[in-house]
Design a protein around this motif. Structure first.
Motif, PDB file in Angstrom:
ATOM      1  N   LEU A 159      91.684  60.410  76.817  1.00 28.01           N
ATOM      2  CA  LEU A 159      91.942  59.030  76.516  1.00 28.01           C
ATOM      3  C   LEU A 159      93.135  57.581  76.904  1.00 28.01           C
ATOM      4  O   LEU A 159      92.570  56.419  77.439  1.00 28.01           O
ATOM      5  CB  LEU A 159      92.684  58.530  75.459  1.00 28.01           C
ATOM      6  N   ALA A 160      94.040  58.426  78.158  1.00 29.80           N
ATOM      7  CA  ALA A 160      95.249  57.596  79.302  1.00 29.80           C
ATOM      8  C   ALA A 160      94.073  57.259  80.307  1.00 29.80           C
ATOM      9  O   ALA A 160      94.512  56.686  81.108  1.00 29.80           O
ATOM     10  CB  ALA A 160      96.133  58.902  79.076  1.00 29.80           C
ATOM     11  N   MET A 161      93.442  58.165  80.755  1.00 29.70           N
ATOM     12  CA  MET A 161      92.388  58.126  81.873  1.00 29.70           C
ATOM     13  C   MET A 161      91.621  56.745  81.946  1.00 29.70           C
ATOM     14  O   MET A 161      91.416  55.959  82.573  1.00 29.70           O
ATOM     15  CB  MET A 161      91.230  59.030  82.023  1.00 29.70           C
ATOM     16  N   ALA A 162      91.525  56.013  81.250  1.00 28.92           N
ATOM     17  CA  ALA A 162      90.368  54.826  80.760  1.00 28.92           C
ATOM     18  C   ALA A 162      91.419  54.324  80.491  1.00 28.92           C
ATOM     19  O   ALA A 162      91.269  52.653  81.439  1.00 28.92           O
ATOM     20  CB  ALA A 162      90.226  55.204  79.239  1.00 28.92           C
ATOM     21  N   ALA A 187      86.681  48.885  80.302  1.00 28.72           N
ATOM     22  CA  ALA A 187      87.369  50.625  80.054  1.00 28.72           C
ATOM     23  C   ALA A 187      87.793  50.930  78.477  1.00 28.72           C
ATOM     24  O   ALA A 187      87.345  51.288  77.839  1.00 28.72           O
ATOM     25  CB  ALA A 187      88.099  51.003  81.477  1.00 28.72           C
ATOM     26  N   LEU A 188      89.260  49.935  78.384  1.00 27.09           N
ATOM     27  CA  LEU A 188      89.453  50.265  77.005  1.00 27.09           C
ATOM     28  C   LEU A 188      88.905  49.473  76.296  1.00 27.09           C
ATOM     29  O   LEU A 188      88.254  50.477  74.865  1.00 27.09           O
ATOM     30  CB  LEU A 188      90.793  49.361  76.581  1.00 27.09           C
ATOM     31  N   GLY A 189      88.118  48.268  76.190  1.00 26.95           N
ATOM     32  CA  GLY A 189      86.722  48.213  74.725  1.00 26.95           C
ATOM     33  C   GLY A 189      85.988  49.405  75.029  1.00 26.95           C
ATOM     34  O   GLY A 189      85.240  49.740  74.013  1.00 26.95           O
ATOM     35  N   ALA A 190      85.312  49.778  75.913  1.00 30.44           N
ATOM     36  CA  ALA A 190      84.080  50.715  75.688  1.00 30.44           C
ATOM     37  C   ALA A 190      84.945  51.773  75.153  1.00 30.44           C
ATOM     38  O   ALA A 190      84.050  52.805  73.964  1.00 30.44           O
ATOM     39  CB  ALA A 190      83.969  51.347  77.629  1.00 30.44           C
ATOM     40  N   ALA A 191      86.229  52.633  75.125  1.00 31.27           N
ATOM     41  CA  ALA A 191      86.456  53.779  75.233  1.00 31.27           C
ATOM     42  C   ALA A 191      86.832  53.598  73.299  1.00 31.27           C
ATOM     43  O   ALA A 191      86.526  54.333  72.184  1.00 31.27           O
ATOM     44  CB  ALA A 191      87.929  53.791  74.960  1.00 31.27           C
ATOM     45  N   GLY A 192      87.326  51.872  73.125  1.00 31.99           N
ATOM     46  CA  GLY A 192      87.620  51.600  71.735  1.00 31.99           C
ATOM     47  C   GLY A 192      85.979  52.087  70.522  1.00 31.99           C
ATOM     48  O   GLY A 192      85.866  51.878  69.562  1.00 31.99           O
ATOM     49  N   LEU A 193      84.958  51.773  71.177  1.00 31.76           N
ATOM     50  CA  LEU A 193      83.800  51.025  71.019  1.00 31.76           C
ATOM     51  C   LEU A 193      83.252  52.049  70.678  1.00 31.76           C
ATOM     52  O   LEU A 193      82.782  52.552  69.498  1.00 31.76           O
ATOM     53  CB  LEU A 193      83.046  49.933  71.739  1.00 31.76           C
ATOM     54  N   VAL A 194      83.288  53.256  71.834  1.00 30.17           N
ATOM     55  CA  VAL A 194      82.729  54.843  70.733  1.00 30.17           C
ATOM     56  C   VAL A 194      83.440  55.810  69.882  1.00 30.17           C
ATOM     57  O   VAL A 194      82.639  56.274  69.166  1.00 30.17           O
ATOM     58  CB  VAL A 194      82.694  55.331  72.470  1.00 30.17           C
ATOM     59  N   LEU A 195      84.897  55.523  70.175  1.00 29.18           N
ATOM     60  CA  LEU A 195      85.621  56.283  68.619  1.00 29.18           C
ATOM     61  C   LEU A 195      85.047  55.887  68.130  1.00 29.18           C
ATOM     62  O   LEU A 195      84.809  56.249  66.441  1.00 29.18           O
ATOM     63  CB  LEU A 195      86.782  55.294  69.709  1.00 29.18           C
ATOM     64  N   PHE A 196      84.912  53.784  67.901  1.00 30.26           N
ATOM     65  CA  PHE A 196      84.769  53.571  66.628  1.00 30.26           C
ATOM     66  C   PHE A 196      83.510  53.816  65.606  1.00 30.26           C
ATOM     67  O   PHE A 196      83.573  54.268  64.432  1.00 30.26           O
ATOM     68  CB  PHE A 196      85.300  51.607  66.326  1.00 30.26           C
ATOM     69  N   THR A 225      73.898  63.177  74.274  1.00 30.03           N
ATOM     70  CA  THR A 225      75.137  63.034  75.122  1.00 30.03           C
ATOM     71  C   THR A 225      75.070  62.455  76.216  1.00 30.03           C
ATOM     72  O   THR A 225      76.322  62.133  76.561  1.00 30.03           O
ATOM     73  CB  THR A 225      75.391  64.310  74.541  1.00 30.03           C
ATOM     74  N   LEU A 226      74.270  63.342  76.970  1.00 26.75           N
ATOM     75  CA  LEU A 226      73.784  62.508  78.574  1.00 26.75           C
ATOM     76  C   LEU A 226      73.899  60.850  78.318  1.00 26.75           C
ATOM     77  O   LEU A 226      74.589  59.801  79.420  1.00 26.75           O
ATOM     78  CB  LEU A 226      72.637  63.173  78.546  1.00 26.75           C
ATOM     79  N   LEU A 227      73.379  60.473  77.625  1.00 23.94           N
ATOM     80  CA  LEU A 227      73.188  58.591  77.981  1.00 23.94           C
ATOM     81  C   LEU A 227      74.791  58.573  77.419  1.00 23.94           C
ATOM     82  O   LEU A 227      75.137  57.589  78.167  1.00 23.94           O
ATOM     83  CB  LEU A 227      72.408  58.140  76.526  1.00 23.94           C
ATOM     84  N   VAL A 228      75.376  58.779  76.501  1.00 23.05           N
ATOM     85  CA  VAL A 228      76.697  57.748  76.081  1.00 23.05           C
ATOM     86  C   VAL A 228      77.433  58.491  77.435  1.00 23.05           C
ATOM     87  O   VAL A 228      78.310  58.060  76.892  1.00 23.05           O
ATOM     88  CB  VAL A 228      77.384  58.827  74.707  1.00 23.05           C
ATOM     89  N   ALA A 229      77.417  60.231  77.942  1.00 20.00           N
ATOM     90  CA  ALA A 229      78.229  59.994  78.382  1.00 20.00           C
ATOM     91  C   ALA A 229      77.885  59.320  80.207  1.00 20.00           C
ATOM     92  O   ALA A 229      79.040  58.564  80.863  1.00 20.00           O
ATOM     93  CB  ALA A 229      78.315  61.699  79.201  1.00 20.00           C
ATOM     94  N   GLY A 230      77.136  59.606  80.367  1.00 21.88           N
ATOM     95  CA  GLY A 230      76.317  58.034  81.494  1.00 21.88           C
ATOM     96  C   GLY A 230      76.892  56.595  81.292  1.00 21.88           C
ATOM     97  O   GLY A 230      77.551  55.930  82.162  1.00 21.88           O
ATOM     98  N   VAL A 231      76.866  56.634  80.216  1.00 20.87           N
ATOM     99  CA  VAL A 231      77.209  54.772  79.953  1.00 20.87           C
ATOM    100  C   VAL A 231      78.809  54.612  79.827  1.00 20.87           C
ATOM    101  O   VAL A 231      79.272  53.750  80.671  1.00 20.87           O
ATOM    102  CB  VAL A 231      76.479  54.195  78.653  1.00 20.87           C
ATOM    103  N   ALA A 232      79.798  55.539  79.365  1.00 17.18           N
ATOM    104  CA  ALA A 232      81.092  55.857  79.397  1.00 17.18           C
ATOM    105  C   ALA A 232      81.245  55.712  81.180  1.00 17.18           C
ATOM    106  O   ALA A 232      82.059  54.806  81.071  1.00 17.18           O
ATOM    107  CB  ALA A 232      81.436  57.041  78.740  1.00 17.18           C
ATOM    108  N   GLN A 233      80.903  56.282  81.729  1.00 20.70           N
ATOM    109  CA  GLN A 233      80.677  56.747  83.562  1.00 20.70           C
ATOM    110  C   GLN A 233      81.337  55.456  83.912  1.00 20.70           C
ATOM    111  O   GLN A 233      81.812  55.125  84.853  1.00 20.70           O
ATOM    112  CB  GLN A 233      80.395  57.788  83.867  1.00 20.70           C
ATOM    113  N   GLN A 234      79.961  55.151  83.406  1.00 18.00           N
ATOM    114  CA  GLN A 234      79.552  53.228  84.286  1.00 18.00           C
ATOM    115  C   GLN A 234      80.310  52.239  84.136  1.00 18.00           C
ATOM    116  O   GLN A 234      80.753  51.951  84.671  1.00 18.00           O
ATOM    117  CB  GLN A 234      78.187  52.983  83.969  1.00 18.00           C
ATOM    118  N   LEU A 235      81.197  52.548  82.881  1.00 15.22           N
ATOM    119  CA  LEU A 235      82.477  51.697  82.399  1.00 15.22           C
ATOM    120  C   LEU A 235      83.490  51.997  82.635  1.00 15.22           C
ATOM    121  O   LEU A 235      84.591  51.847  82.409  1.00 15.22           O
ATOM    122  CB  LEU A 235      81.982  51.532  81.178  1.00 15.22           C
TER     123      LEU A 235
END
Length: 412
Positions: A159-162, A187-196, A225-235
């Motif tokens: 998470l710190a990498m975000a 980046a922080l918004g995307a990580a927080g949204l996925v966690l929420f 999984t691949l979809l979420v991982a790809g979106v996360a990487q894009q953000l």
């Protein structure tokens, strides 16, 4: 002809991995170092350089990291994650101080400047979630009492990498304050949204995914999984973080069924990931930087063991579990290479890439060994000297007793 060569090379790689895995299993150690050495043999400058299948291996390695983190996330619930983050955040601060600051200091001592110091701090800070996930599985420690502590440290790092990666990207690009702030906020918004979503709607997601048809369950879970991982990487958020959060969002029958179906795929693509790491390393670039890389690796082994020991002690884990936690956290891998690669692409410091490669290669080989042997070696030294562990025990919270708590309730 190209198709035939591709099949021959890919078949040879998979067959070699199978034989190396059987050899490692026969003698009771992790096959990861053997996979890496095989990658060195097949890479540029190696004995048998690959050509036709290298692109596929590169793509397969990315899937391997995603599946490793997905399977790790399936072992724990969202409630476990939140609870561990709330209780283990001090361990994240200790982890940063013990492991990032030495890397920054080393870069400054080498005369590489402040930007390179930020880069090398990230390289030495972040443990390899992919390697550690594989080691925990190989050693049968997924259900151990110290494993939630290890996962908490890894999740805090991921998470710190975000936060770290957008800052680093802005520094390397020479971006201004406004542009860098926007990248960080996204980046922080995307990580927080996925966690929420994982915490709030995990049960709903599990019901949507769950099915008695193995084929449909496999396709839905893998695709999600691949979809979420790809979106996360894009953000600019780690794909590993996205995959891990998908894993914790699933529970009950969906998690159990997905685990059984994805296990063979995880093993295949994880092995490909470690081979690709070796493929991307030119053996000729290692000797000139081997001495500083070795010294930094030795220091990192000591600081990571100290980090894991301290974190496990703070969680009330017994002394043997503390040593296992520290030894397991030693390995570096995918994040360190990504961080170094960004710096190399930006032309920050010519020697940074080879040093980071040699450093990670040393620790990704030594990491599975420290995970296996840190605890028995410490026990032997304790019997002979009666003093080891006392210094680390005094670093914890003042007045906190070094006791073992009962086993946590079974997950899943």
């Amino acid at each position: 002809m190209h198709s035939a060569l591709f099949l021959i090379e890919l078949g040879a790689i998979i067959l070699a991995l199978g034989l190396l895995g059987r050899f490692a299993g026969r003698y009771g150690f992790s096959p990861i170092p053997l996979y890496l050495l095989a990658g060195l043999a097949f890479g540029q400058g190696g004995l048998l350089p690959l050509g036709a299948s290298e692109e596929f291996v590169s793509f397969g390695s990315e899937i391997g990291v995603v599946l490793l983190l997905l399977m790790l996330g399936l072992e724990y619930t969202a409630a476990d994650l939140i609870s561990n983050l709330k209780t283990q955040y001090p361990a994240g601060a200790v982890d940063f101080a013990f492991n990032a600051l030495p890397g920054a200091a080393a870069a400054l001592l080498l005369g590489w400047g402040p930007v390179a110091a930020v880069v090398l701090a990230g390289v030495t800070w972040i443990s390899s979630s992919g390697v550690i996930a594989k080691v925990l599985n190989d050693l049968g420690r997924v259900g151990n009492r110290e494993t939630p502590v290890i996962l908490s440290v890894l999740v805090l790092e991921d998470l710190a990498m975000a936060v770290y990666l957008p800052i680093l990207t802005a520094l390397l690009a020479g971006a201004g304050l406004v542009a860098g702030s926007v990248t960080l906020a996204v980046a922080l918004g995307a990580a927080g949204l996925v966690l929420f979503v994982a915490v709030r709607y995990g049960r709903m997601i599990s019901r949507f995914v769950s099915t008695e048809d193995p084929e449909k369950l496999l396709l839905v879970v893998l695709g999600l999984t691949l979809l979420v991982a790809g979106v996360a990487q894009q953000l600019q958020v780690s794909a590993a973080v996205g995959a891990f959060l998908v894993g914790i969002a699933l529970s009950g029958e969906a998690a159990e069924g997905a685990h059984a179906l994805l296990l063979p795929l995880r093993d295949l693509f994880a092995a490909v990931f470690f081979v690709f790491f070796g493929l991307s390393t030119d053996p000729a670039s290692i000797p000139p930087v081997i001495v500083p890389a070795f010294l930094l690796a030795v220091l990192s082994i000591l600081t990571k063991i100290a980090t894991g020991y301290w974190a496990a002690r703070r969680a009330g884990i017994g002394r043997r579990g503390r040593w296992r936690a520290g030894g397991t956290l030693v390995a570096r891998g995918e994040f360190s290479i990504v961080i170094a690669g960004l710096a190399v692409s930006a032309g920050i410091e010519p020697q940074l890439g080879p040093l980071a490669t040699a450093y990670v290669l040393l620790l990704v080989i030594l990491g599975p060994l420290t995970a296996r042997y840190a605890e028995p070696v410490a026990q032997r030294l304790t019997r002979h000297t009666g003093t080891i562990g006392v210094t680390l025990d005094t670093v914890g919270t003042a007045g906190e007793p070094a006791i073992s708590r009962p086993d946590p309730p079974a997950r899943r």
